[in-house]
Design an enzyme around this catalytic site. Structure first.
Site, PDB file in Angstrom:
ATOM      1  N   TYR A 154      48.054  76.406  14.263  1.00 32.93           N
ATOM      2  CA  TYR A 154      46.910  76.826  15.191  1.00 32.93           C
ATOM      3  C   TYR A 154      46.432  75.643  15.671  1.00 32.93           C
ATOM      4  CZ  TYR A 154      47.349  80.913  11.924  1.00 32.93           C
ATOM      5  OH  TYR A 154      47.888  81.931  11.448  1.00 32.93           O
TER       6      TYR A 154
HETATM    7  C1  COA Z   1      51.940  79.835   8.600  1.00 39.91           C
HETATM    8  C2  COA Z   1      53.233  80.143   8.997  1.00 39.91           C
HETATM    9  C3  COA Z   1      53.147  81.794   9.535  1.00 39.91           C
HETATM   10  C4  COA Z   1      53.880  79.289  10.119  1.00 39.91           C
HETATM   11  O1  COA Z   1      55.021  79.637  10.430  1.00 39.91           O
HETATM   12  P1  COA Z   1      56.436  78.511   9.949  1.00 39.91           P
HETATM   13  O2  COA Z   1      57.519  79.011  10.731  1.00 39.91           O
HETATM   14  O3  COA Z   1      56.418  78.231   8.696  1.00 39.91           O
HETATM   15  O4  COA Z   1      55.736  77.377  10.966  1.00 39.91           O
HETATM   16  P2  COA Z   1      56.280  76.405  12.160  1.00 39.91           P
HETATM   17  O5  COA Z   1      57.372  75.809  11.768  1.00 39.91           O
HETATM   18  O6  COA Z   1      56.766  77.246  13.460  1.00 39.91           O
HETATM   19  O7  COA Z   1      55.104  75.607  12.758  1.00 39.91           O
HETATM   20  C5  COA Z   1      54.425  75.132  11.775  1.00 39.91           C
HETATM   21  C6  COA Z   1      54.806  73.635  11.590  1.00 39.91           C
HETATM   22  O8  COA Z   1      55.279  73.226  12.963  1.00 39.91           O
HETATM   23  C7  COA Z   1      54.444  72.081  13.229  1.00 39.91           C
HETATM   24  N1  COA Z   1      54.337  72.350  14.781  1.00 39.91           N
HETATM   25  C8  COA Z   1      54.235  73.292  15.550  1.00 39.91           C
HETATM   26  N2  COA Z   1      54.097  72.850  16.837  1.00 39.91           N
HETATM   27  C9  COA Z   1      54.081  71.746  16.932  1.00 39.91           C
HETATM   28  C10 COA Z   1      54.150  70.831  18.048  1.00 39.91           C
HETATM   29  N3  COA Z   1      54.098  71.262  19.295  1.00 39.91           N
HETATM   30  N4  COA Z   1      54.294  69.576  17.803  1.00 39.91           N
HETATM   31  C11 COA Z   1      54.266  69.076  16.472  1.00 39.91           C
HETATM   32  N5  COA Z   1      54.248  69.907  15.357  1.00 39.91           N
HETATM   33  C12 COA Z   1      54.287  71.130  15.676  1.00 39.91           C
HETATM   34  C13 COA Z   1      53.192  72.379  12.682  1.00 39.91           C
HETATM   35  O9  COA Z   1      52.489  70.967  12.373  1.00 39.91           O
HETATM   36  C14 COA Z   1      54.113  72.517  11.258  1.00 39.91           C
HETATM   37  O10 COA Z   1      54.672  71.595  10.875  1.00 39.91           O
HETATM   38  P3  COA Z   1      54.455  71.009   9.227  1.00 39.91           P
HETATM   39  O11 COA Z   1      53.897  71.887   8.456  1.00 39.91           O
HETATM   40  O12 COA Z   1      56.065  70.756   8.847  1.00 39.91           O
HETATM   41  O13 COA Z   1      53.900  69.791   9.442  1.00 39.91           O
HETATM   42  C15 COA Z   1      53.940  79.946   7.546  1.00 39.91           C
HETATM   43  O14 COA Z   1      53.978  78.690   7.265  1.00 39.91           O
HETATM   44  C16 COA Z   1      53.381  80.983   6.494  1.00 39.91           C
HETATM   45  O15 COA Z   1      53.781  82.181   6.385  1.00 39.91           O
HETATM   46  N6  COA Z   1      52.599  80.424   5.733  1.00 39.91           N
HETATM   47  C17 COA Z   1      51.940  80.984   4.647  1.00 39.91           C
HETATM   48  C18 COA Z   1      51.298  82.329   4.810  1.00 39.91           C
HETATM   49  C19 COA Z   1      50.094  82.087   5.988  1.00 39.91           C
HETATM   50  O16 COA Z   1      49.332  80.930   5.575  1.00 39.91           O
HETATM   51  N7  COA Z   1      49.859  82.754   7.003  1.00 39.91           N
HETATM   52  C20 COA Z   1      49.110  82.516   8.061  1.00 39.91           C
HETATM   53  C21 COA Z   1      47.727  83.042   7.332  1.00 39.91           C
HETATM   54  S1  COA Z   1      46.449  82.826   8.613  1.00 39.91           S
END
Ligand code: COA
Length: 190
Positions: A154
């Site tokens: 986010y």
């Molecule tokens: C939150 C969630 C939906 C994100 O989906 P994801 O596919 O894991 O996330 P993404 O890979 O697209 O993006 C997040 C990662 O990319 C990184 N990222 C995204 N955009 C970026 C950018 N422009 N530059 C650098 N890093 C970036 C983030 O820092 C994060 O990386 P890290 O955790 O390895 O540091 C997923 O992790 C999830 O289901 N989590 C558990 C449930 C949850 O928390 N849901 C949200 C409830 S509000």
């Protein structure tokens, strides 16, 4: 609606309400797995999500893998008075914030990716696809406080604090309420 976007072996597609409802139990299984909740929450949550699909402004996006297996999803709808989350957040934020952000905003209700597929860009693609062309002036969400992948996602998309450490009834965890104006600013790596 725009077409399909691909990320390695996954494709990210928009879902209409009927497509979402048809796979709502699978989606809520991912919700439970991603949030670390027992599978007993799935049926109850599926009932809520099915009702949400009928709300004004409903939008959903799915990430599908080979054989159409569901890898992740997100959905939201127009945030309106009388909805539980809207009314809770209206009490949690300052009056000015409520006036500027809450009315007409898109509530991002759920965004989850299967744990085995997290951290590879799918969540980001699901979210940006969901927000693309949204007619709402802003997107709003609540997320548990903490150094989580959700927070990093986010923040990387420019979400701002609307309220911090808010306690919703029935949940002991403190939450942040975050918001971003739409359309999102072009991310750095676009
Ligand atoms: C939150 C969630 C939906 C994100 O989906 P994801 O596919 O894991 O996330 P993404 O890979 O697209 O993006 C997040 C990662 O990319 C990184 N990222 C995204 N955009 C970026 C950018 N422009 N530059 C650098 N890093 C970036 C983030 O820092 C994060 O990386 P890290 O955790 O390895 O540091 C997923 O992790 C999830 O289901 N989590 C558990 C449930 C949850 O928390 N849901 C949200 C409830 S509000």
């Amino acid at each position: 609606m725009t077409g399909t976007t691909y990320l390695r072996d996954a494709r990210v597609v928009r879902w209409g309400p009927a497509e979402f409802v048809a796979r709502v139990r699978e989606a809520m299984s991912i919700y439970a797995e991603a949030m670390g909740y027992p599978s007993t929450v799935v049926d109850n949550r599926a009932g809520y999500a099915t009702a949400h699909a009928g709300r004004r402004g409903f939008r959903a996006v799915a990430a599908l893998g080979p054989d159409d297996v569901l890898l992740g999803f997100g959905y939201g709808y127009s945030s309106e008075p009388g909805q539980w989350w809207h009314d809770q957040v209206a009490k949690a934020v300052d009056l000015g914030v409520a006036e500027q952000w809450l009315c007409g905003g898109l509530e991002l209700c759920e965004l989850h990716v299967r744990p085995a597929r997290q951290g590879a860009g799918l969540g980001r693609l699901v979210l940006t696809t969901l927000l693309e062309d949204a007619p709402h002036p802003a997107v709003l969400l609540s997320t548990p406080e903490g150094d989580t992948r959700a927070w990093r996602l986010y923040r990387s998309l420019g979400f701002l604090d609307l309220a911090r450490n808010h306690l919703f009834p029935g949940d002991s965890r403190p939450f942040a309420v975050l918001g971003a104006r739409l359309p999102l600013e072009q991310p750095d790596d676009a």
